[in-house]
Structure formats: C-alpha cells, structure tokens
Design a protein around this motif. Structure first.
Motif, mmCIF file in Angstrom:
data_model
loop_
_atom_site.group_PDB
_atom_site.id
_atom_site.type_symbol
_atom_site.label_atom_id
_atom_site.label_comp_id
_atom_site.label_asym_id
_atom_site.label_seq_id
_atom_site.Cartn_x
_atom_site.Cartn_y
_atom_site.Cartn_z
ATOM 1 N N ARG B 163 -13.015 41.756 35.408
ATOM 2 C CA ARG B 163 -13.174 41.221 34.058
ATOM 3 C C ARG B 163 -12.585 42.182 33.018
ATOM 4 N NH1 ARG B 163 -18.393 40.170 34.009
ATOM 5 N NH2 ARG B 163 -18.107 37.970 34.352
ATOM 6 N N ASN B 167 -8.893 41.409 31.180
ATOM 7 C CA ASN B 167 -8.844 41.159 29.738
ATOM 8 C C ASN B 167 -7.967 42.160 29.021
ATOM 9 O OD1 ASN B 167 -10.654 38.916 28.638
ATOM 10 N ND2 ASN B 167 -11.863 39.787 30.267
ATOM 11 N N LEU B 196 -9.969 42.517 18.940
ATOM 12 C CA LEU B 196 -11.240 41.787 19.016
ATOM 13 C C LEU B 196 -11.699 41.685 20.470
ATOM 14 C CD1 LEU B 196 -13.401 40.019 17.623
ATOM 15 C CD2 LEU B 196 -11.966 38.071 18.142
ATOM 16 N N THR B 197 -10.750 41.297 21.361
ATOM 17 C CA THR B 197 -11.088 41.197 22.781
ATOM 18 C C THR B 197 -11.588 42.529 23.314
ATOM 19 O OG1 THR B 197 -9.240 39.670 22.914
ATOM 20 C CG2 THR B 197 -10.240 40.342 24.976
ATOM 21 N N VAL B 200 -15.163 43.129 22.141
ATOM 22 C CA VAL B 200 -16.109 42.226 22.793
ATOM 23 C C VAL B 200 -16.270 42.600 24.263
ATOM 24 C CG1 VAL B 200 -16.515 39.838 23.444
ATOM 25 C CG2 VAL B 200 -15.679 40.355 21.196
ATOM 26 N N GLN B 201 -15.165 42.978 24.921
ATOM 27 C CA GLN B 201 -15.265 43.332 26.337
ATOM 28 C C GLN B 201 -16.061 44.616 26.540
ATOM 29 O OE1 GLN B 201 -14.621 41.596 28.967
ATOM 30 N NE2 GLN B 201 -13.896 39.924 27.681
ATOM 31 N N TYR B 203 -18.530 45.519 24.700
ATOM 32 C CA TYR B 203 -19.919 45.088 24.538
ATOM 33 C C TYR B 203 -20.412 44.376 25.793
ATOM 34 C CZ TYR B 203 -23.892 42.564 22.608
ATOM 35 O OH TYR B 203 -25.142 42.059 22.395
ATOM 36 N N ILE B 204 -19.564 43.477 26.351
ATOM 37 C CA ILE B 204 -19.980 42.698 27.521
ATOM 38 C C ILE B 204 -20.184 43.604 28.724
ATOM 39 C CG2 ILE B 204 -19.128 41.044 29.208
ATOM 40 C CD1 ILE B 204 -18.104 39.402 27.019
ATOM 41 N N LEU B 208 -23.704 43.866 30.638
ATOM 42 C CA LEU B 208 -23.836 43.592 32.070
ATOM 43 C C LEU B 208 -24.397 44.807 32.790
ATOM 44 C CD1 LEU B 208 -20.667 41.528 32.879
ATOM 45 C CD2 LEU B 208 -23.016 40.785 32.857
#
Lengths: 81, 231
Positions: B163, B167, B196-197, B200-201, B203-204, B208
């Motif tokens: 992931r 990304n 932005l990606t 966000v990644q 953070y994700i 997780l």
C-alpha cells in the motif's frame, strides 16, 4: 517479440483497466454518500471530509495493487529471464 | 521507455558498501529529524514559547489519536507511533526537495517499516498476554482458524508494504511520465495531489500500525487509563 512479452503487456493493460473499475465505482459511492451527509448536516463537514479522504485512500489502494502487478509484469517479469 | 521503478542503483561506494539513493535520503531524514528534535527541545520552559507550544500541540494530537484508536494510555506506544508518522510524512514530502526521490517510493524502505511494525506487534502481544496467551489468540474463535489467522498476520504486513510503496511510487512514476511529455507547469497539480496522498498514506500507515499493535496487545488492564476520559 515472443509470446510471453505480448501476454505480459496485455496482462498489464488488462490489470490496470479492469482493476480501475471496482475502486472507481466504490469511490463514486463513497463521495456520493459523503456529499449527501454534508448536505444534510453541514456542520459535520470537517469530520466527514477527513474520514472521506482516509476511506478514499483505502479504496484507492485496490487500484494501486493492480498497478503494482502491472509494473511487475512490465519491469520485473519473472518469466522473461 | 522510462526506467523501472523497481530497480535500484548505487549512488556512491563507502569502501566495499554500495550506498543507494534511498539509504542516503533516509539517513539525511534521520539526521534532520533527530537533530531538529534535539535543537527544538533544548530549552523547554514551563511557560512555553510559540515554538514549544506548536511542538506540544503535535505531540498531544498524536497522543489523542493513539488514545482514540487503541483505547490505552498512549505513553508506551508514543515513541514508535510518533516516529513512524513523522518519518513517513517527511519521507513522502521529501519529493519537495528538487532531485530527491522519496525513500518510501522503493519497496525496501517500506518493507523495513512494515517489519518494524510486525516486530512491535509480536513484542507487545507477548508482553501484554505472555507467550502462551499471545499464541492462544491465533486459535480464536476456534482451532479451525489457526492457519487463516497465521496467513492473515503475514498478508496484512505484506499489504501494508504494497500500500505505501504503490501509492508513493505511483505518484513519482506518474509525475515522471507527465514530465517527459510536457515540461512546464502541467505536472504541478499532480505534484500537489501527490503531497496530499503522501500525507494521507503516512496517516493510514500509522493508524494501521496502531490497530495491529493494539489488536495484538488487547486490553492490557495495567496500561488502561480511565482518568481523563469522560464516562
């Protein structure tokens, strides 16, 4: 160009094209639901937008998996060497 | 044909060791983060300056996220989770520096980060439940689930790798392709989307990691804090 290369390129194109359909539909539904929620409850827009972005990134990952498979086929094909 | 995003080349040699670009950028980032933290926290006062207040806000936000996601006292997990978040964030945004490619765009960096999370998951699981207790969680809800749970532990680590890698790498790859077609100004919106990606990644990945570690550790009663939560 031998058969394996042709099949790899076709496989990569098919993986990206069909792999984009599912996440596309999913993201559309997610955005539509978020718009609906914001229209009903504009004061919750901040929380909704943040959750939406995280959710979108999770959905988008499905398409990214397909892209990774396609790039593996194109650049690191285990059957070509 | 653009060059393969999976290939990796040596930047320079330190004696017999070949140093690649991701390694060099990673060490640069580590220097920046550690040095910056030392410099910024050198003069802490009871009445905070603006700089200290901003840092405290950052730490408190991460603590709040840990408390919300894991439902435990954040102190034990804050160093790992906070470092993961800051490192991945700065690694993804290091593309802002001209000529630097984010180290997370190479699968080796992501594999290392996910392995750290995997090790932390096992460590905190064993620490909170004991070895027997941790192994027993694989047999939940029934013994039939043992192979599935084992496979899931491996695959979710692997999906974390792919992931983050996919990304960040796809952002770099797309910008490379667009740059080779049109040079000026057209890639700028894509770069903004890429930033932005990246955020966000980061953070994700952190969320997780928190969910996995929290799930392995379970509700360890001694780490639970009920004092500053509203009933």
């Amino acid at each position: 160009m031998n058969l394996i290369e042709i099949a790899s390129i076709l496989g990569a194109a098919l993986a990206v094209s069909f792999g984009a359909i599912g996440p596309g539909l999913g993201e559309g539904r997610a955005v539509a639901a978020a718009m609906d929620a914001i229209a009903r409850q504009p004061e919750a827009a901040g929380t909704l937008t943040r959750t939406l972005f995280v959710g979108l990134a999770m959905i988008e990952t499905m398409a990214i998996y397909c892209l990774v498979i396609a790039l593996l086929l194109l650049f690191a094909n285990p059957f070509l060497h | 044909m653009t060059e393969s995003p999976l290939a990796i080349y040596a930047l320079f040699h330190l004696g017999p060791i070949a140093v690649t670009e991701p390694v060099a950028v990673t060490w640069g980032l580590m220097l920046l983060l550690v040095g910056g933290s030392i410099l910024l926290t050198r003069r802490l006062a009871l009445h905070p300056t603006a700089r200290q207040a901003a840092l405290e806000l950052l730490v408190t936000t991460i603590e709040g996220q840990i408390r919300d996601t894991m439902r435990v006292a954040p102190a034990r997990y804050l160093p790992l989770i906070g470092t993961l978040l800051l490192f991945i964030f700065f690694a993804n945004w290091s593309a802002l520096v001209p000529g630097v490619e984010p180290p997370t765009a190479h699968i080796e960096t992501d594999a290392a980060l996910a392995l750290i999370v995997f090790a932390a998951m096992v460590y905190h699981g064993v620490r909170a439940r004991g070895l027997r207790g941790y192994l027993a969680t694989f047999a939940e809800p029934t013994y039939v689930m043992v192979p599935l749970n084992l496979v899931e532990t491996i695959t979710r680590t692997f999906s974390m790798i792919v992931r983050l890698f996919g990304n960040v790498m796809s952002g770099v790859f797309v910008i490379g392709i667009v740059l080779s077609l049109v040079g000026l100004l057209v890639p700028v919106p894509l770069m903004a989307l890429d930033l932005l990606t990246g955020a966000v990644q980061a953070y994700i990945f952190t969320v997780l990691a928190m969910v996995f570690i929290g799930g392995a550790a379970g509700d360890d009663a001694e780490g639970k804090d009920n004092k500053d939560r509203t009933p």
